[in-house]
Design a protein around this motif. Structure first.
Motif, PDB file in Angstrom:
ATOM      1  N   ALA A   1       0.756  -1.369   0.190  1.00 21.68           N
ATOM      2  CA  ALA A   1      -0.115   0.473  -0.127  1.00 21.68           C
ATOM      3  C   ALA A   1       0.840   1.525  -0.330  1.00 21.68           C
ATOM      4  CB  ALA A   1      -0.979  -0.313   1.455  1.00 21.68           C
ATOM      5  N   GLN A   2       1.816   1.127   0.557  1.00 27.05           N
ATOM      6  CA  GLN A   2       3.088   2.484   0.354  1.00 27.05           C
ATOM      7  C   GLN A   2       4.178   2.285  -1.089  1.00 27.05           C
ATOM      8  OE1 GLN A   2       5.339   2.241   4.208  1.00 27.05           O
ATOM      9  NE2 GLN A   2       3.209   1.766   5.380  1.00 27.05           N
ATOM     10  N   GLY A   3       3.558   1.652  -1.779  1.00 21.50           N
ATOM     11  CA  GLY A   3       4.450   1.390  -3.157  1.00 21.50           C
ATOM     12  C   GLY A   3       5.581   1.408  -2.753  1.00 21.50           C
ATOM     13  N   LYS A   4       5.961   0.641  -1.553  1.00 18.15           N
ATOM     14  CA  LYS A   4       7.623   0.008  -1.922  1.00 18.15           C
ATOM     15  C   LYS A   4       8.220  -0.912  -1.933  1.00 18.15           C
ATOM     16  CE  LYS A   4       7.757   3.376   2.123  1.00 18.15           C
ATOM     17  NZ  LYS A   4       8.463   3.087   4.022  1.00 18.15           N
ATOM     18  N   LYS A   5       8.944  -1.808  -2.028  1.00 20.91           N
ATOM     19  CA  LYS A   5       9.338  -2.602  -2.853  1.00 20.91           C
ATOM     20  C   LYS A   5       9.021  -4.173  -1.386  1.00 20.91           C
ATOM     21  CE  LYS A   5      13.984  -0.878  -4.890  1.00 20.91           C
ATOM     22  NZ  LYS A   5      14.657  -1.173  -5.135  1.00 20.91           N
ATOM     23  N   ALA A   6       7.950  -4.888  -2.005  1.00 19.98           N
ATOM     24  CA  ALA A   6       7.187  -5.426  -0.789  1.00 19.98           C
ATOM     25  C   ALA A   6       8.005  -6.541  -1.182  1.00 19.98           C
ATOM     26  CB  ALA A   6       6.303  -6.015  -1.148  1.00 19.98           C
ATOM     27  N   TYR A   7       8.600  -7.551  -2.172  1.00 27.40           N
ATOM     28  CA  TYR A   7       9.767  -8.318  -1.408  1.00 27.40           C
ATOM     29  C   TYR A   7      10.579  -8.448  -1.045  1.00 27.40           C
ATOM     30  CZ  TYR A   7      13.099  -6.364  -4.827  1.00 27.40           C
ATOM     31  OH  TYR A   7      14.006  -5.182  -5.358  1.00 27.40           O
ATOM     32  N   LEU A   8      11.420  -7.358  -0.447  1.00 25.31           N
ATOM     33  CA  LEU A   8      11.774  -7.323   0.770  1.00 25.31           C
ATOM     34  C   LEU A   8      11.828  -7.293   2.296  1.00 25.31           C
ATOM     35  CD1 LEU A   8      14.173  -3.606  -0.499  1.00 25.31           C
ATOM     36  CD2 LEU A   8      14.509  -5.920  -0.853  1.00 25.31           C
ATOM     37  N   ALA A   9      10.510  -6.868   2.414  1.00 30.76           N
ATOM     38  CA  ALA A   9       9.651  -6.793   3.445  1.00 30.76           C
ATOM     39  C   ALA A   9       9.327  -8.362   3.893  1.00 30.76           C
ATOM     40  CB  ALA A   9       8.808  -6.587   3.666  1.00 30.76           C
ATOM     41  N   ALA A  10       9.528  -9.277   2.335  1.00 29.32           N
ATOM     42  CA  ALA A  10       8.952 -10.860   2.173  1.00 29.32           C
ATOM     43  C   ALA A  10      10.119 -11.528   2.652  1.00 29.32           C
ATOM     44  CB  ALA A  10       8.169 -10.895   1.256  1.00 29.32           C
ATOM     45  N   GLU A  11      11.400 -11.166   1.989  1.00 30.82           N
ATOM     46  CA  GLU A  11      11.906 -11.675   2.703  1.00 30.82           C
ATOM     47  C   GLU A  11      12.339 -11.774   3.590  1.00 30.82           C
ATOM     48  OE1 GLU A  11      17.584 -11.466   0.646  1.00 30.82           O
ATOM     49  OE2 GLU A  11      16.073 -10.640  -0.056  1.00 30.82           O
ATOM     50  N   ALA A  12      13.022 -11.448   3.761  1.00 32.79           N
ATOM     51  CA  ALA A  12      13.533  -9.887   5.884  1.00 32.79           C
ATOM     52  C   ALA A  12      12.415 -10.849   6.596  1.00 32.79           C
ATOM     53  CB  ALA A  12      13.080  -9.199   5.836  1.00 32.79           C
ATOM     54  N   LEU A  13      11.005 -11.100   6.722  1.00 29.04           N
ATOM     55  CA  LEU A  13      10.054 -11.456   7.490  1.00 29.04           C
ATOM     56  C   LEU A  13      10.455 -13.451   7.338  1.00 29.04           C
ATOM     57  CD1 LEU A  13       6.890  -9.509   7.178  1.00 29.04           C
ATOM     58  CD2 LEU A  13       9.052  -9.990   9.393  1.00 29.04           C
ATOM     59  N   CYS A  14      10.388 -13.847   6.637  1.00 30.33           N
ATOM     60  CA  CYS A  14      10.886 -15.339   6.270  1.00 30.33           C
ATOM     61  C   CYS A  14      11.813 -15.527   6.061  1.00 30.33           C
ATOM     62  CB  CYS A  14      10.808 -16.005   4.794  1.00 30.33           C
ATOM     63  SG  CYS A  14       8.715 -15.476   3.808  1.00 30.33           S
ATOM     64  N   THR A  15      12.736 -14.564   6.084  1.00 31.83           N
ATOM     65  CA  THR A  15      14.269 -15.099   6.762  1.00 31.83           C
ATOM     66  C   THR A  15      14.458 -15.465   8.434  1.00 31.83           C
ATOM     67  OG1 THR A  15      15.272 -13.737   4.874  1.00 31.83           O
ATOM     68  CG2 THR A  15      17.102 -14.494   7.102  1.00 31.83           C
ATOM     69  N   MET A  16      13.528 -13.856   8.767  1.00 34.73           N
ATOM     70  CA  MET A  16      13.737 -14.213  10.233  1.00 34.73           C
ATOM     71  C   MET A  16      13.352 -15.349  10.646  1.00 34.73           C
ATOM     72  SD  MET A  16      14.770 -12.686  13.414  1.00 34.73           S
ATOM     73  CE  MET A  16      15.094 -10.816  12.627  1.00 34.73           C
ATOM     74  N   MET A  17      11.560 -15.556  10.362  1.00 38.85           N
ATOM     75  CA  MET A  17      11.248 -16.679  10.622  1.00 38.85           C
ATOM     76  C   MET A  17      11.433 -18.382  10.320  1.00 38.85           C
ATOM     77  SD  MET A  17       6.927 -15.785   9.739  1.00 38.85           S
ATOM     78  CE  MET A  17       7.561 -15.775   7.906  1.00 38.85           C
ATOM     79  N   ALA A  18      12.797 -18.033   9.863  1.00 33.63           N
ATOM     80  CA  ALA A  18      13.769 -19.221   9.302  1.00 33.63           C
ATOM     81  C   ALA A  18      14.753 -19.534  10.591  1.00 33.63           C
ATOM     82  CB  ALA A  18      14.028 -19.685   8.005  1.00 33.63           C
ATOM     83  N   ALA A  19      14.968 -18.691  11.147  1.00 31.40           N
ATOM     84  CA  ALA A  19      15.748 -17.922  12.452  1.00 31.40           C
ATOM     85  C   ALA A  19      15.597 -18.644  13.377  1.00 31.40           C
ATOM     86  CB  ALA A  19      16.820 -17.089  12.120  1.00 31.40           C
ATOM     87  N   LEU A  20      14.044 -18.949  13.831  1.00 31.34           N
ATOM     88  CA  LEU A  20      13.957 -18.823  14.852  1.00 31.34           C
ATOM     89  C   LEU A  20      13.412 -20.166  15.088  1.00 31.34           C
ATOM     90  CD1 LEU A  20      10.527 -15.751  15.007  1.00 31.34           C
ATOM     91  CD2 LEU A  20      13.213 -16.009  15.910  1.00 31.34           C
ATOM     92  N   GLY A  21      14.052 -20.837  15.583  1.00 26.00           N
ATOM     93  CA  GLY A  21      14.229 -22.380  14.994  1.00 26.00           C
ATOM     94  C   GLY A  21      14.727 -22.849  17.284  1.00 26.00           C
ATOM     95  N   GLU A  22      15.085 -22.313  18.166  1.00 20.78           N
ATOM     96  CA  GLU A  22      15.008 -22.535  19.110  1.00 20.78           C
ATOM     97  C   GLU A  22      14.731 -23.484  20.454  1.00 20.78           C
ATOM     98  OE1 GLU A  22      12.155 -19.645  19.619  1.00 20.78           O
ATOM     99  OE2 GLU A  22      13.915 -19.170  18.464  1.00 20.78           O
TER     100      GLU A  22
END
Length: 970
Positions: A704-725
């Motif tokens: 909605a803000q007209g930004k590169k949404a794929y960057l947010a998707a990559e960052a959040l998915c990478t963070m979720m992948a790291a949450l394997g404690e």
């Protein structure tokens, strides 16, 4: 995946291929020049050569443009045959220049034109001073060269006037090379009168210099005619004409005849008349006149130019391009027989004019002005030198840009307030380059007093951090950093060890100096290490490496681990950016803490995490995860604080910070609860809440803000992948309505947030690195407690994900298939019984995605991520394999075309890869092997190289896949 701008490694490739290019060049030159070029001593010179051959050789020479020194070993072998062939042509066949070309050959040119084009290309690459060394300097060649030039030029003028003329027109490359050659021939030690065979005719281009004109030798008159004809030319030959006139004026025999004074009087009078209201003077006339004056002043002593100083100053005081002329005038101003006050006034006017030129928009003007000021400073009193340095520093401080408070990794408390990070968006990079370059020249000429050395070093370190980008995204700050590297190299080379040791380390304002040092050397070394490892520009990384080697070599035993450091920060090693960011930086960080702190801070700057290149940010995040662990305990507080403070900043930096935090957590999951929040919750829940509070609530908000949404998707998915404690996400058994158990609404909300983010990321699976979505899915799967929870996750991905893909972009099927393949593989490895209720639906979904109605992206993703595990599981459970077998055959036969592109080739390629991924062929019966390998044998004869190569690799992997005779010929 997004299309990243590839890093320019052309210099590395050139160094690797330079030997082959030089060999090809040396072998092609004789064949190009001579009909009998294959013989050991060719003699039959060609009269005409093909233009395509000339262009090919010029292209080979142009490859050395960025690294001309690589051509030096073969420079003589390349240049001397060209020079010899040109000499033979003008001495024996000059009349062939006017003959028409052969009728049966198209696109040819005379040999002299081709030779001059190649010689000019060599001059462009290696420099005219270097190439002119190989020109023949025999005095007997002077008049034949003049005769050829004048006759060819005369016929060229006639051809321009007469449209019906078919004569060749002399090109500017020919005029440039021949004028440059004539200027080289004028250095003969014999008087020109002794080698002049006849007097020259009076030329309309010859200026009325003096009554002594008639006693000039004939050769000199002809050279002057050519020189003044092309001095005001609009093309490159005016440089060669200037050199010809200056060398002619500096000859002793011409000096005795008064040529020097006559040329100066005529040129100054002409320039003054034009500036005083005569005919408007073009930029080319000004350039020619000023370049001649600059070269003339440079070649003369102070006594010779003293009578002309005031006249030249009056003529050039309003011309911004006269910086080099002002340099020599100021340097020799002591020879002016006027009062001391007049001298200082003249000098002050020149310095003021040069200070203005430091911010000029043209590079040559800034370069000339900075060098001029450094030369002037050598002749100034110590007090005036200090005033000049203070003026330069004040100009830099006035245009210093804003500051922003950022905490650097490893810095002491409140260090960000004492040493703030600068925002250079309002600074003028052109003026900064001019001012820093001036200071660098002053350091190189040892014109900086020791008491001002700390101020200059501080400004140089600020300039090393200068970065600014234009509206198109191009970097405009690299010129400032390049000038700063020259300044640091000058400090290392020209300043003495005792002088630098007398500089108090407390006076050096460095954000990367976490603890006090005994000298300035560790601070300088740390700044250079940071620049050599992380700067985006390859030439700046190499310049910083050279400065560091100079610092260690010129000042032994003062730089900590100096020998080891220069072996790591090698000039060649820092040429590749990703190698410098990873291998070089990690090795340097292990040497000393001062380098570790500097590199840690640099990773969080615009060079790495804040880079506009997503590939660089990914690499930086990987390095951060490794380099931060060198501290012993991982200080993730700088990452967290930057995320909290930088929410409104660029999405690129937010993307890099999240990737870095995810990499740190992945390498050490136990620290995920430290330095993030003080709540006594599970680490996963704390980070999930932190992400929701400091990041986008959903990827749709970014869209909605007209930004590169794929960057947010990559960052959040990478963070979720790291949450394997080890601490599991306590999502209760049965998310459906169940009154028997209590619900944790926070856990349920966190779980829904993860799944919503994952589903929103499907749409951007083609723009982010492969495997990110699958890793995030597997991470969520592993954090769930109990088979019922995992069954719910599999059900959600299988059904809700398919509906989501159907409602959104069809290309999102790639992300959904990737996630389904990841969770299916995780189930096989941990809880295979969970698949009892999902084996058939997943099988049907796979067959559907491989059907004719699916797009080629879905087919390739299904073949790559889902086909093999589903095929093996269905084979183990005894399901009917014919649908999957037929789907694979259809993919091997796919010939579909979309948007004028053969997308079916992508499907066939992936089908071959999938077939070759099986370890053995026992999974298929003989009939199935015949069907599959019959098609693969056929694909091994494809016209597309990549398909043919992969098919043959698959065939060679299974040599036992023997086909019946009826199937061997496809």
């Amino acid at each position: 995946m997004e299309e990243e701008q590839p890093e320019d490694y052309s210099d590395i490739k050139l160094q690797r291929d330079s030997a082959n290019i030089r060999e090809e060049l040396c072998a092609s030159i004789p064949l190009f020049l001579y009909k009998d070029g294959l013989s050991s001593q060719p003699t039959s010179t060609r009269k005409w050569v093909k233009q395509s051959n000339t262009a090919k050789l010029a292209a080979l020479i142009n490859t050395f443009q960025e690294w001309p020194q690589l051509l030096d070993t073969s420079l003589r072998s390349v240049t001397e045959p060209l020079v010899l062939a040109f000499n033979q042509y003008i001495q024996h066949h000059p009349e062939c220049y006017f003959q028409p070309p052969p009728a049966k050959v198209d696109s040819v040119e005379p040999l002299p034109r081709a030779v001059c084009k190649l010689l000019y290309t060599l001059c462009k690459v290696r420099g005219s001073k270097v190439i002119s060394i190989f020109f023949s300097n025999e005095p007997s060649l002077l008049e034949p060269m003049l005769d050829a030039f004048e006759s060819w030029e005369f016929r060229s003028i006639e051809a321009k006037v007469d449209p019906s003329s078919t004569a060749n027109i002399l090109t500017w490359e020919e005029r440039y090379i021949m004028l440059l050659w004539l200027s080289h021939l004028t250095q003969t030690p014999f008087d020109l009168a002794t080698i002049s065979s006849s007097d020259a005719r009076q030329s309309s281009h010859m200026p009325p210099m003096s009554p002594l004109f008639s006693i000039f030798p004939g050769v000199a008159q002809r050279l002057l005619d050519l020189g003044f004809r092309y001095l005001f030319s609009v093309s490159k030959e005016h440089d060669a004409a200037k050199s010809l006139l200056i060398r002619l004026c500096m000859r002793p025999d011409m000096n005795r005849l008064g040529l020097k004074q006559s040329c100066m009087h005529w040129l100054l009078q002409s320039l003054k008349d034009l500036l005083d209201g005569g005919e408007p003077m073009s930029i080319y006339q000004l350039t020619g006149a000023l370049s001649f004056l600059a070269g003339f002043f440079k070649s003369c002593d102070g006594i010779s130019i003293a009578p002309f100083i005031m006249t030249v100053l009056d003529c050039t005081q309003n011309i911004s391009a006269a910086g080099t002329v002002h340099t020599k005038m100021a340097y020799e101003s002591a020879a002016v027989p006027d009062s001391e006050t007049d001298k200082m006034t003249l000098l002050g006017n020149i310095i003021d004019r040069l200070m203005i030129c430091l911010g000029d928009k043209d590079n040559p003007v800034r370069f000339a002005a900075s060098k001029a000021l450094s030369i002037i400073a050598q002749e100034l009193d110590p007090d005036m030198k200090e005033q000049l340095l203070d003026t330069l520093a004040d100009k830099l401080r006035d245009d210093h840009g804003r500051t922003r408070s950022d905490t650097a990794a490893g810095t002491p408390p409140n260090s960000d307030e004492e040493y703030p990070e600068h925002d250079w968006s309002t600074a003028d990079p052109l003026q900064w380059q001019g001012l820093i370059l001036t200071m660098s020249h002053l350091l190189y000429r040892r014109s900086v007093p020791e008491e001002k050395l700390s101020m200059v070093v501080n400004l140089l370190m600020n300039a090393l951090d200068f970065e600014q980008r234009s509206s198109t995204g191009a970097s405009t700050g690299s010129i400032v950093r390049d000038a700063a590297c020259f300044g640091m190299w000058s400090v290392a080379r020209k300043c003495t060890t005792k002088g630098l040791l007398r500089v108090a380390a407390s006076e050096i304002r460095s954000r990367r100096n976490p603890k006090p040092h005994s000298s300035v050397f560790p601070v300088l070394a740390a700044e250079l290490v940071l620049t050599a490892a992380f700067d985006p520009e390859g030439n700046i990384r190499r310049a910083a490496s050279a400065a560091l080697q100079e610092l260690v070599g010129r000042h032994p035993d003062v730089v900590s681990r100096g020998i080891d450091l220069v072996q790591v920060i090698d000039y060649q090693a820092v040429g590749l950016r990703f190698r410098a960011m990873s291998d070089v930086a990690l090795q340097a960080a292990t040497l000393e803490d001062v380098y570790l702190y500097a590199l840690s801070d640099g990773l969080l700057s615009w060079r790495a995490i804040g880079s506009p290149n997503a590939a660089v940010r990914r690499q930086a995040a990987t390095v951060i995860g490794r380099i931060f662990h060198l501290h012993g305990s991982v200080p993730i507080s700088p990452l967290v604080q930057r995320i909290e403070e930088g929410r409104a900043q660029l999405l690129d930096e937010w993307h890099g910070l999240y990737l870095a935090l995810a990499e740190v957590i992945r390498l050490d999951p136990s620290i995920s609860c430290r330095s993030v929040t003080a709540r006594h919750d599970s680490p996963s829940r704390q980070l999930v809440r932190f992400l929701r509070e400091n990041g986008p609530i959903s990827i749709d908000d970014i869209v909605a803000q007209g930004k590169k949404a794929y960057l947010a998707a990559e960052a959040l998915c990478t963070m979720m992948a790291a949450l394997g404690e080890p601490s599991p996400m306590s999502v209760v058994d049965g998310i459906r309505e169940s009154p028997q158990q209590s619900r944790d609404s926070a856990d349920l909300k966190d779980f829904e947030y993860h799944l919503a983010t994952l589903e929103q990321s499907y749409e951007y699976s083609m723009q982010i690195p492969p495997g990110v979505i699958a890793a995030a899915t597997v991470s969520i799967f592993k954090q769930l407690d109990g088979s019922n929870q995992r069954q719910l996750l599999l059900e959600r991905i299988l059904y809700a994900g398919e509906d989501y893909v159907t409602r959104r972009n069809p290309e999102a099927s790639v992300g959904w298939i990737t996630a389904l393949g990841g969770v299916f593989q995780a189930c096989l490895e941990s809880t295979p019984d969970l698949l009892d209720n999902f084996r058939v639906p997943i099988h049907d979904a796979l067959v559907s995605q491989l059907g004719e109605q699916s797009n080629w992206l879905s087919k390739t993703a299904a073949l790559k991520h889902l086909f093999k595990p589903v095929f093996l599981e269905c084979l183990r459970s005894g399901l009917n394999m014919m649908p999957l077998h037929q789907a694979l055959l259809n993919c091997l036969d796919d010939r579909s075309i979309a948007n004028s592109r053969q997308v079916g080739s992508e499907v066939r390629t992936q089908a071959i890869e999938t077939t070759g991924s099986f370890n053995e062929l026992v999974h298929w019966n003989e009939a199935q092997r015949v069907d599959i390998f019959g098609r693969i044998y056929g694909l091994a004869l494809e016209k597309l190289d990549r398909i043919r190569d992969r098919a043959w690799r698959c065939v060679m992997k299974y040599p036992d896949a023997v086909l019946p005779k009826s199937h061997r010929c496809v």
